[in-house]
Each structure stands twice: as structure tokens, then as C-alpha cells.
Design an enzyme around this catalytic site. Sequence first.
Site, PDB file in Angstrom:
ATOM      1  N   LYS A  68      32.980  -0.792  34.846  1.00 16.75           N
ATOM      2  CA  LYS A  68      33.671  -0.100  36.043  1.00 16.75           C
ATOM      3  C   LYS A  68      35.089  -0.780  36.555  1.00 16.75           C
ATOM      4  O   LYS A  68      35.952  -0.025  36.655  1.00 16.75           O
ATOM      5  CB  LYS A  68      32.819   0.059  37.167  1.00 16.75           C
ATOM      6  CG  LYS A  68      31.508   1.002  37.031  1.00 16.75           C
ATOM      7  CD  LYS A  68      30.329   1.041  37.851  1.00 16.75           C
ATOM      8  CE  LYS A  68      29.415   1.927  37.784  1.00 16.75           C
ATOM      9  NZ  LYS A  68      28.319   1.659  38.754  1.00 16.75           N
ATOM     10  N   GLY A  79      30.045   6.454  41.814  1.00 23.62           N
ATOM     11  CA  GLY A  79      29.242   7.824  42.066  1.00 23.62           C
ATOM     12  C   GLY A  79      30.385   8.804  42.528  1.00 23.62           C
ATOM     13  O   GLY A  79      31.162   9.462  42.412  1.00 23.62           O
ATOM     14  N   TYR A  92      20.014  16.588  30.113  1.00 24.46           N
ATOM     15  CA  TYR A  92      19.323  17.275  31.251  1.00 24.46           C
ATOM     16  C   TYR A  92      18.393  16.122  32.260  1.00 24.46           C
ATOM     17  O   TYR A  92      17.418  16.399  32.366  1.00 24.46           O
ATOM     18  CB  TYR A  92      18.627  18.466  31.013  1.00 24.46           C
ATOM     19  CG  TYR A  92      18.360  19.505  31.999  1.00 24.46           C
ATOM     20  CD1 TYR A  92      19.629  19.853  32.747  1.00 24.46           C
ATOM     21  CD2 TYR A  92      17.073  19.952  32.679  1.00 24.46           C
ATOM     22  CE1 TYR A  92      19.425  20.777  33.948  1.00 24.46           C
ATOM     23  CE2 TYR A  92      17.082  20.755  33.754  1.00 24.46           C
ATOM     24  CZ  TYR A  92      17.953  21.162  34.293  1.00 24.46           C
ATOM     25  OH  TYR A  92      17.638  22.076  35.447  1.00 24.46           O
ATOM     26  N   GLY A 124      22.930   7.878  42.833  1.00 26.80           N
ATOM     27  CA  GLY A 124      22.464   9.235  43.298  1.00 26.80           C
ATOM     28  C   GLY A 124      22.642  10.206  42.760  1.00 26.80           C
ATOM     29  O   GLY A 124      23.693  10.516  42.413  1.00 26.80           O
ATOM     30  N   MET A 141      25.341  18.460  28.838  1.00 23.98           N
ATOM     31  CA  MET A 141      24.548  17.899  27.715  1.00 23.98           C
ATOM     32  C   MET A 141      23.811  16.540  28.270  1.00 23.98           C
ATOM     33  O   MET A 141      24.538  15.624  28.523  1.00 23.98           O
ATOM     34  CB  MET A 141      25.597  17.163  26.557  1.00 23.98           C
ATOM     35  CG  MET A 141      26.610  18.214  25.751  1.00 23.98           C
ATOM     36  SD  MET A 141      27.297  17.638  24.338  1.00 23.98           S
ATOM     37  CE  MET A 141      28.320  16.106  25.210  1.00 23.98           C
ATOM     38  N   GLY A 175      12.756   2.472  42.690  1.00 20.90           N
ATOM     39  CA  GLY A 175      13.576   3.213  41.627  1.00 20.90           C
ATOM     40  C   GLY A 175      15.066   2.896  41.607  1.00 20.90           C
ATOM     41  O   GLY A 175      15.746   3.434  40.808  1.00 20.90           O
ATOM     42  N   ILE A 182      32.069   8.453  45.064  1.00 25.00           N
ATOM     43  CA  ILE A 182      33.422   8.179  45.869  1.00 25.00           C
ATOM     44  C   ILE A 182      34.253   8.740  45.168  1.00 25.00           C
ATOM     45  O   ILE A 182      34.482   8.297  43.954  1.00 25.00           O
ATOM     46  CB  ILE A 182      33.135   6.561  46.094  1.00 25.00           C
ATOM     47  CG1 ILE A 182      32.052   6.141  46.718  1.00 25.00           C
ATOM     48  CG2 ILE A 182      34.524   6.230  46.731  1.00 25.00           C
ATOM     49  CD1 ILE A 182      32.130   4.819  46.995  1.00 25.00           C
ATOM     50  N   ILE A 223      21.414  13.063  36.564  1.00 27.45           N
ATOM     51  CA  ILE A 223      22.831  13.717  36.761  1.00 27.45           C
ATOM     52  C   ILE A 223      23.232  14.971  36.159  1.00 27.45           C
ATOM     53  O   ILE A 223      23.402  15.815  36.870  1.00 27.45           O
ATOM     54  CB  ILE A 223      23.908  12.758  36.140  1.00 27.45           C
ATOM     55  CG1 ILE A 223      23.686  11.142  36.553  1.00 27.45           C
ATOM     56  CG2 ILE A 223      25.071  13.228  36.800  1.00 27.45           C
ATOM     57  CD1 ILE A 223      23.533  10.868  37.879  1.00 27.45           C
ATOM     58  N   GLY A 224      22.645  15.264  34.756  1.00 28.85           N
ATOM     59  CA  GLY A 224      22.834  16.559  34.473  1.00 28.85           C
ATOM     60  C   GLY A 224      22.129  17.652  35.228  1.00 28.85           C
ATOM     61  O   GLY A 224      22.823  18.661  35.434  1.00 28.85           O
TER      62      GLY A 224
END
Lengths: 407, 407
Positions: free
Chosen positions: A200, A129, A9, A297, A7, A182, A131, A12-13
Site C-alpha cells: 500500500k 478501503g 464474487y 470491510g 470478476m 475474522g 477512505i 468485496i465483489g
Amino acid sequence: MKNIAIMGYGTIGSGVAEVLERNKEVIAKKAGDMVGVKYVLDLREFPGDPMEDKIVHDFSIIEKDPEVSMVIETMGGLNPAYPFVKASLKAGKHVATSNKALVAAYGTELLEIAREHHVNFFFEASVGGGIPIIRPIYTSLAGEEIEEITGILNGTTNFILTKMAKAGESFESALREAQALGYAERNPEADVEGHDTCRKIAILTAMATGHEVSYEHIYTEGITRITDVDFRYAEAMGTSVKLFGSSRIQGGNVHAFVAPVMIGKDHPLYSVDDVYNGILVKGNMLGTSMFYGSGAGKLPTASAVVADIVEALKAFDHHVEMGWDRENLTISPIDSFSFRCFVRVKGIAEKRIKEVEEVFGKVDVVELDHMDEFAVLTKAMTEEEYRLKAKQLPGIRQRIRAEFETV
Amino acid sequence: MKNIAIMGYGTIGSGVAEVLERNKEVIAKKAGDMVGVKYVLDLREFPGDPMEDKIVHDFSIIEKDPEVSMVIETMGGLNPAYPFVKASLKAGKHVATSNKALVAAYGTELLEIAREHHVNFFFEASVGGGIPIIRPIYTSLAGEEIEEITGILNGTTNFILTKMAKAGESFESALREAQALGYAERNPEADVEGHDTCRKIAILTAMATGHEVSYEHIYTEGITRITDVDFRYAEAMGTSVKLFGSSRIQGGNVHAFVAPVMIGKDHPLYSVDDVYNGILVKGNMLGTSMFYGSGAGKLPTASAVVADIVEALKAFDHHVEMGWDRENLTISPIDSFSFRCFVRVKGIAEKRIKEVEEVFGKVDVVELDHMDEFAVLTKAMTEEEYRLKAKQLPGIRQRIRAEFETV
């Protein structure tokens, strides 16, 4: 063949789809079966994309398809991520998400629903991410009383602080560079004000204690007040300033905060630079461990999602007990927590040091050339103590919490 | 209540009993049941010890007791650890071990027996002490093609090298200090000759590739030839020398070696000092991750064993698929692997540089004051190339493999 649906795109998707394709053999071996993407939910069309044929715009297609074993949520935000994830779990599908906002806001409820429906709600990618950190906390550190988790959890702010430290840049110029590359969004508030780090560390604290944490209860201060002048002192002292999300757990007492902290070269997180993340975990038996890697990333984060997919699908009918319960953890007010303080004061050290030491007690003095100010490093004191004392000393230009033994 | 037996009541074995007692509540919560020690197998008696009543001298008592769900092997060595572990698995008991020699020598067979009997053979504590590494490889990195594992895997040698680097000590004097502190054994060969590191990198390579690795096939060189003079050059260059166990996996080709390597400040393992361990893992999607912590010590290592206990007991009837198969991995000969080389040459740089560059091509020169020698840093070349070239240059005093971009 096990079928999943993605769900969202976006970065990450599409990364998840890419990792599943590029590493399909090793993934099939570990998961015990091939893993295929049956649907990709997105409002947009993706003509020419390998997933072109799989794009759907209606969540109920995924929800109602019994062939979909697992749903990957990489939309971000709370709506419609929250209702869609909830419905997926209730439909008996495993869910993995990279969405820290969702986990911090609705984790307790979603973990409960997963338990009731004997499926898994995984969120390794929501913190750090690529890790590995969520899973090590509930597996590798299963025998530990965790006493501290301290992390550099946001790559954007760490990039900015690294630029300020290494290239002498101002906050504004380092932020512009991060935006041009970016790494930072046009509206950088969630990163630079510490909100991202706050969610987090809330998730990590809940994992470490087994209890719900309301992220709103965590004292949160960003990096917007850190200047290039601070880093000139830091350089002279051989220290650095990093944005920490931290929890200290001692005898049922939990302190948690997000704030820039000045640390020395001997701190395990000192050399975590640029967009990298580092997470230190202290256990009562283990001592200090540190996990380091790409905190963001496309592919590293997608790889963490894929680890969740493999774990859910390899033990297909197996609910993995993890996460936290409904008991809301009391976070002690930051007022009762102690730090040393790095304090910049207007004037000339020689003339004002007596006055400064009358307020703060014995301090270490740091002077730079050609400045109309100086800095001191106090002994440890509570936040409350500092606030009361600072009122008695005119001309304070900056205060940064500090954690190191000697200069 | 789940009952376990501990075989070997030395440092690690008594540590396991201590962690189980001190953290019993958190362990019961994670394992879903209390965990009690029913027997401790040791040749000795321990009058006055909390485990006094549980000491047995006959393994068959443990083997035959159906109440013992899991056996912890912390005896070390191969005999009787190997037959006892094998018999325990065949009796349907889970096993966790901290014994790298056992895992490196008999891991393939013991993993097979565990599979056949639907129990688990776990060995998190065999590599990296308290650092979570075995489990992250088969869970958190499940979606990765692992391309490199490089570790500082032996605390004793890392302590010695750190003393040599920071205090200018000779190898002999640093070794004596390590022995006096109990970090090195009276016969330090297994550590300083790299044999311990070799077994650990063999286990990690097998985990990363899924295939059996014969540790005898791994090129192994220790630290006994590293001198204080090498570290004077290293200091001048801002580099350090660390004992690496390393595997590089590329397109079905696996290079593995144990050797001292000179690295620069930007290497993630550069600041892993003293008895700490650090393990870098590079995945094709994830990029570089690093795990850092106490590589040895009673409680950290025991904590890793307890994590294995919790995982085995919480999913009591669940065999966790992990480890490697019987296919023996081909390790490419080190001759075909490339390094830059740090080479110390007798004589005066100015006079000999032309000769050196005729042999090695363009090099960087490093000179110290008042020396009858100098050092050069070559471009990368294969081991074979180096060996052939070095024969043409008289007066080479030292060669250390180097991995860094610039001096």
C-alpha cells in the site's frame, strides 16, 4: 444502461453488487446512466443469490462482449487477476480493482495499457478501503509537492496493537482475538509481517511521485516483536505504538519504510484505533492533511470501487490521466534515515545510565516498578548510527523507532 | 501555455500566484500545460511585487481577452465578485473561487451558467481551506447516500474554544488573543456568531443532497455564550465543546444546524484543535470518514484553488458535472431534532435533584467544588421538548447540546 462485469464474487465483489443495487438511484444520477451487472465471474455457483443468473465461469464471455463497458476485479492475487485485467483493458474496457498486490506488482504496465487504449485503470479501493486517498492525491493535491505520506494502512495490525495498548494483551492473545473475529486470517503473515502495508505505501509513493515504485525496495518490519511490556512503557509515557507505512520525499530523495513507530498524543494518527485506517499527507503548500475511515470491510471497500465505476462511466470516452510512469524511483536505504529510539535495557537505570549515555549521548529515562530493566529515549540518529552504537551496549532487549518531540 | 486571471490580490489571491510559481513544474505536469498569470485585478498598485506588471483595474480587459481561459475570484464579498464571476462564465471562462459567501448566495445560478456555457465553476477552497472536501463528495463518495456531514469549519472559533479548553481562558480573553494573532477580525461577528460556519455547512449540504440550500434556513447559534465555567465542567467530564456545522439526512428529512456541541473523547472531531478544521462524513455504505487539515491560511487555501485550476485546465473542454440543482431543499425545523442536554442549574445538587428529575427525567449529575450550582446531563430530547421543560425549572444558567453516550 451501462453494463459491467464483476470478476470474483467474494466479500468485496458481492459488496460491489450490493452497493450498486442499494444506491442505484444516486449512482445513476452521478454516472449519468443506470449501471447494471451483466456477468459475475466465479468458479462457484450461487444458487438463490440475486446474481445467480449472471454467474459465468469463462472469462472470454466477458472479454468478447462489447456491451460490457467496465470490468471490476475483486478476485485478489495475481493469477488470473493479472491476465484477465490486461485482456479487459486491451478489449477497450475500463477496469477498477481492489487488489493491492496486482497494482503494486503490475500497476505500471496496466496504467500504460489503459492509456494506449484510452480507457481507465482505477484502484481507489486498493489502499485505505473506503477512505478516499488515491483520487485526492491526483485531484485535490494536484498543485502540491508531496513531502510525506504516512499511514496506518492495515486494519488487522491496528486492531492487534490497539488491543495490546488498551487491554494490556500480549501479541499472541490479541492475534487470536483478531482471528476469532475474522479480522485476521488463519495465516496472518501478510498482515503482521507488514507485507500488506508495504504494497500500500508503495502504491501511495508511486502516486505521490509519479514514478514506479518497486515494493521490494521498501524496508519492511512487522509487529511480531512488539510486546505487552513495550505498551506498559508506552502507557507510562502517554505514547502509543502504531504500524506505519511511510514515505518522506525531500529534494529528490525518497525514504520509505514499514515499521512500528512510537508516537505521542499530538500525532494526528495517535487516535486512529481498532480496524480503522488513517493517512496523513504533507504537502509543501498545504501543510498536513489527514484522512480517516474504515480501512477495510465489505461495504466501505465496495463503495470505493463504486466511486471508480462512476468516474469511469460518467466520462465514458475520457481517459483520466493519473498514476505513474515507467521510471523506477530510487528508494534511499533506510540506513541513512533518522529516528529517535525507544530502547529497553537490562539492569537498573541508576547503575547503567552512565554507560548508556556514553553510547547514545543524553537520553530520557523511563522506569517501571518491579522490573529488572529500564527504558531510554535517545535523540534522533540514523539507522546505521543506531546499529553501530547498539553493538557497544550489552543487554538491549528492544528498540522501537520513535517520532515525537518530548515525553 | 494556459493563461489565467486573478481577481483580488489579497491573502488568497497572492497565495495562488505564489503556489503557481513555486510548484510550476508539478502543476504543468498535472495540467498538461504551463499555467501563467496574465492579469491580476485589484484597485491597488503593487510596486516591486512580482505581479506588478500584471495589475489591471478594469475587469473588462479580462472579460474580453480570449487568451484568458480561467478566472480566479479571491476578492471576497458579493459585489463586485458576483457580477464579475457571472460575466466570466458567460464569456466561456472557467472560474474557481474561495468565496463561500458568493457560493452560498449565488451558487445555484452560477452552476447553471457554467453548465450552459460548458465551463466549470469550482469552489473547493470555499469550505475547509486546504482540506479536500468538495471534490471528494462528488467523486470519491459518488456511490454513497450521505447521511451526515458534521464539521469544525471555522478556524477562528476553534482557536478560541481550544484556548478556553486548554488554558482556562474566558471567551473575551481568548478572542482578544485570536485578534492579536490575526486569526480573528476586528469585527469578529461573522466568525463567533456562526455565520461563516452556516454558509459552509449550507454549501456542503447542497453538495451532499444535490439540491439548493438557503443558508438562511439553517438554525445558527455562535459561541459567545460559552464560558470558562462550561469548560471546567467539560474538563471534569473528559468532554469538550466545539462549534459544529452539521446536516443529518435521513429519509428525505434534512436537519441542519450550527451550534456549540459538547462531545466526548471518542468523537472523531474531539482532537481537532486550534485553527485546524475537521469534517466528518457518514455514508450509508462507507460508514464514517473524517478529513482533517488547515482550514484557513494563505497557502493551504491557495493550494485548494490551484487544484481547481488543474482540474479545469487538464480537461479543458470538459464540463465536470457537480454541484446542485434549482430545487430548494426543505430544511426541517430544529425543534424536531433531538440532543442530550448539558444543563447548569443554580443551587445544590442534593437539594434540587428531585425537582430536576421531575422535569427532565433521569439525569447524570456533575458537581465542581466551591460552586453555587451544579450541572446535569439529560437523556436525548427534541429542542421543543427541552424548551417546554426548561420553563418549568427555575435557575437554569446554561444549556449546551451534547452528543455522547456516557460521561
